[in-house]
Motif scaffolding. Structure first.
Motif, PDB file in Angstrom:
ATOM      1  N   ALA A  21       0.833  -1.210   0.000  1.00 47.79           N
ATOM      2  CA  ALA A  21       0.000   0.000   0.000  1.00 47.79           C
ATOM      3  C   ALA A  21       0.864   1.256   0.000  1.00 47.79           C
ATOM      4  CB  ALA A  21      -0.925  -0.001   1.216  1.00 47.79           C
ATOM      5  N   TYR A  22       1.939   1.272   0.776  1.00 43.85           N
ATOM      6  CA  TYR A  22       2.830   2.434   0.783  1.00 43.85           C
ATOM      7  C   TYR A  22       3.451   2.660  -0.594  1.00 43.85           C
ATOM      8  CZ  TYR A  22       2.740   2.834   5.887  1.00 43.85           C
ATOM      9  OH  TYR A  22       2.358   3.017   7.178  1.00 43.85           O
ATOM     10  N   ALA A  23       3.895   1.593  -1.241  1.00 43.79           N
ATOM     11  CA  ALA A  23       4.489   1.736  -2.578  1.00 43.79           C
ATOM     12  C   ALA A  23       3.467   2.258  -3.574  1.00 43.79           C
ATOM     13  CB  ALA A  23       5.056   0.394  -3.045  1.00 43.79           C
ATOM     14  N   THR A  24       2.256   1.724  -3.509  1.00 45.70           N
ATOM     15  CA  THR A  24       1.194   2.151  -4.418  1.00 45.70           C
ATOM     16  C   THR A  24       0.815   3.604  -4.162  1.00 45.70           C
ATOM     17  OG1 THR A  24       0.370  -0.108  -4.494  1.00 45.70           O
ATOM     18  CG2 THR A  24      -1.148   1.625  -5.205  1.00 45.70           C
ATOM     19  N   ALA A  29      -0.605   8.747  -5.289  1.00 49.86           N
ATOM     20  CA  ALA A  29      -1.221   9.796  -4.466  1.00 49.86           C
ATOM     21  C   ALA A  29      -0.322  11.027  -4.444  1.00 49.86           C
ATOM     22  CB  ALA A  29      -1.469   9.271  -3.050  1.00 49.86           C
ATOM     23  N   LYS A  30      -0.050  11.563  -5.583  1.00 49.61           N
ATOM     24  CA  LYS A  30       0.879  12.698  -5.696  1.00 49.61           C
ATOM     25  C   LYS A  30       0.202  14.056  -5.518  1.00 49.61           C
ATOM     26  CE  LYS A  30       4.503  10.259  -7.301  1.00 49.61           C
ATOM     27  NZ  LYS A  30       5.693  10.022  -6.603  1.00 49.61           N
ATOM     28  N   SER A  31      -1.097  14.073  -5.334  1.00 46.53           N
ATOM     29  CA  SER A  31      -1.787  15.356  -5.172  1.00 46.53           C
ATOM     30  C   SER A  31      -1.473  15.938  -3.798  1.00 46.53           C
ATOM     31  CB  SER A  31      -3.295  15.173  -5.318  1.00 46.53           C
ATOM     32  OG  SER A  31      -3.815  14.491  -4.197  1.00 46.53           O
ATOM     33  N   THR A  32      -1.910  17.164  -3.596  1.00 44.23           N
ATOM     34  CA  THR A  32      -1.660  17.814  -2.306  1.00 44.23           C
ATOM     35  C   THR A  32      -2.412  17.137  -1.175  1.00 44.23           C
ATOM     36  OG1 THR A  32      -3.431  19.390  -2.762  1.00 44.23           O
ATOM     37  CG2 THR A  32      -1.169  20.073  -3.295  1.00 44.23           C
ATOM     38  N   HIS A  33      -3.480  16.401  -1.495  1.00 43.73           N
ATOM     39  CA  HIS A  33      -4.238  15.691  -0.458  1.00 43.73           C
ATOM     40  C   HIS A  33      -3.870  14.210  -0.389  1.00 43.73           C
ATOM     41  CE1 HIS A  33      -6.638  19.186   0.309  1.00 43.73           C
ATOM     42  NE2 HIS A  33      -6.907  19.300  -0.983  1.00 43.73           N
ATOM     43  N   GLY A  34      -2.876  13.793  -1.163  1.00 42.84           N
ATOM     44  CA  GLY A  34      -2.447  12.403  -1.175  1.00 42.84           C
ATOM     45  C   GLY A  34      -1.946  11.917   0.170  1.00 42.84           C
ATOM     46  N   TYR A  35      -1.393  12.848   0.964  1.00 42.50           N
ATOM     47  CA  TYR A  35      -0.874  12.459   2.285  1.00 42.50           C
ATOM     48  C   TYR A  35      -1.979  11.930   3.190  1.00 42.50           C
ATOM     49  CZ  TYR A  35      -2.837  16.766   4.119  1.00 42.50           C
ATOM     50  OH  TYR A  35      -3.700  17.757   4.489  1.00 42.50           O
ATOM     51  N   LEU A  36      -3.228  12.279   2.938  1.00 39.52           N
ATOM     52  CA  LEU A  36      -4.323  11.788   3.778  1.00 39.52           C
ATOM     53  C   LEU A  36      -4.438  10.267   3.716  1.00 39.52           C
ATOM     54  CD1 LEU A  36      -7.045  14.495   3.126  1.00 39.52           C
ATOM     55  CD2 LEU A  36      -5.678  14.154   5.184  1.00 39.52           C
ATOM     56  N   TRP A  37      -4.127   9.684   2.556  1.00 38.85           N
ATOM     57  CA  TRP A  37      -4.163   8.225   2.450  1.00 38.85           C
ATOM     58  C   TRP A  37      -3.118   7.597   3.373  1.00 38.85           C
ATOM     59  CZ3 TRP A  37      -8.268   6.113   0.613  1.00 38.85           C
ATOM     60  CH2 TRP A  37      -8.999   6.773  -0.358  1.00 38.85           C
ATOM     61  N   PHE A  38      -1.963   8.233   3.460  1.00 42.63           N
ATOM     62  CA  PHE A  38      -0.927   7.729   4.362  1.00 42.63           C
ATOM     63  C   PHE A  38      -1.388   7.830   5.814  1.00 42.63           C
ATOM     64  CE2 PHE A  38       1.622   8.652   0.622  1.00 42.63           C
ATOM     65  CZ  PHE A  38       2.413   7.521   0.550  1.00 42.63           C
ATOM     66  N   VAL A  39      -2.050   8.910   6.147  1.00 44.17           N
ATOM     67  CA  VAL A  39      -2.554   9.093   7.514  1.00 44.17           C
ATOM     68  C   VAL A  39      -3.590   8.018   7.849  1.00 44.17           C
ATOM     69  CG1 VAL A  39      -3.838  10.664   9.027  1.00 44.17           C
ATOM     70  CG2 VAL A  39      -2.041  11.556   7.549  1.00 44.17           C
ATOM     71  N   LEU A  40      -4.420   7.670   6.883  1.00 42.62           N
ATOM     72  CA  LEU A  40      -5.416   6.619   7.107  1.00 42.62           C
ATOM     73  C   LEU A  40      -4.783   5.238   7.219  1.00 42.62           C
ATOM     74  CD1 LEU A  40      -8.210   7.815   4.673  1.00 42.62           C
ATOM     75  CD2 LEU A  40      -8.235   7.916   7.168  1.00 42.62           C
TER      76      LEU A  40
END
Length: 133
Positions: A21-24, A29-40
């Motif tokens: 999941a981290y690699a994917t 998830a390169k958008s400015t809100h992509g970091y939210l997926w990492f937080v989840l």
């Protein structure tokens, strides 16, 4: 109640899933809100670590005689923190520099799936040897 051995294998497979999941996410998830997926995704670390650590400590407790309990727990801690984290930092840093984070996470997932398979086979073999014929 899951049991020590299935808990260890389950933690290994969950870790592999997290690495995938981290690699994917790092790729897509390169958008400015992509970091939210990492937080989840990050709370899954707590479950993975809790499963691994509690199972490893219990496995060492069962394997060691009473007079060697401290030594067994020290070996678990040393193997994880010094051997695992230390070696992982050195080798992982070189891999990141050469191939990038995504490749490191993919390699980690593949290595953990392979290790979980080997571990599961070894555990099955060990439990068969203990049973009387």
């Amino acid at each position: 109640r899951i049991g020590v051995r299935p808990c260890l294998v389950g933690a290994q497979l969950l870790f592999a899933l997290r690495c995938t999941a981290y690699a994917t996410l790092a790729r897509y998830a390169k958008s400015t809100h992509g970091y939210l997926w990492f937080v989840l995704l990050e709370p899954s670390h707590a479950l993975t670590f809790a499963m691994m650590w509690s199972a490893a400590v219990e496995y060492a407790r069962r394997a060691a005689p009473p007079e060697r309990q401290g030594t067994a727990q020290a070996l678990v801690r040393g193997a994880y923190y010094y051997l695992g984290v230390g070696t992982g930092s050195v080798i992982g840093g070189r891999i990141i520099r050469a191939r990038g984070y995504e490749f490191l996470y993919e390699l980690g997932a593949a290595a953990m799936i392979a290790w979980a398979a080997v571990w599961a086979v070894l555990l099955a073999f060990a439990s068969r040897r203990r049973r009387p014929a």
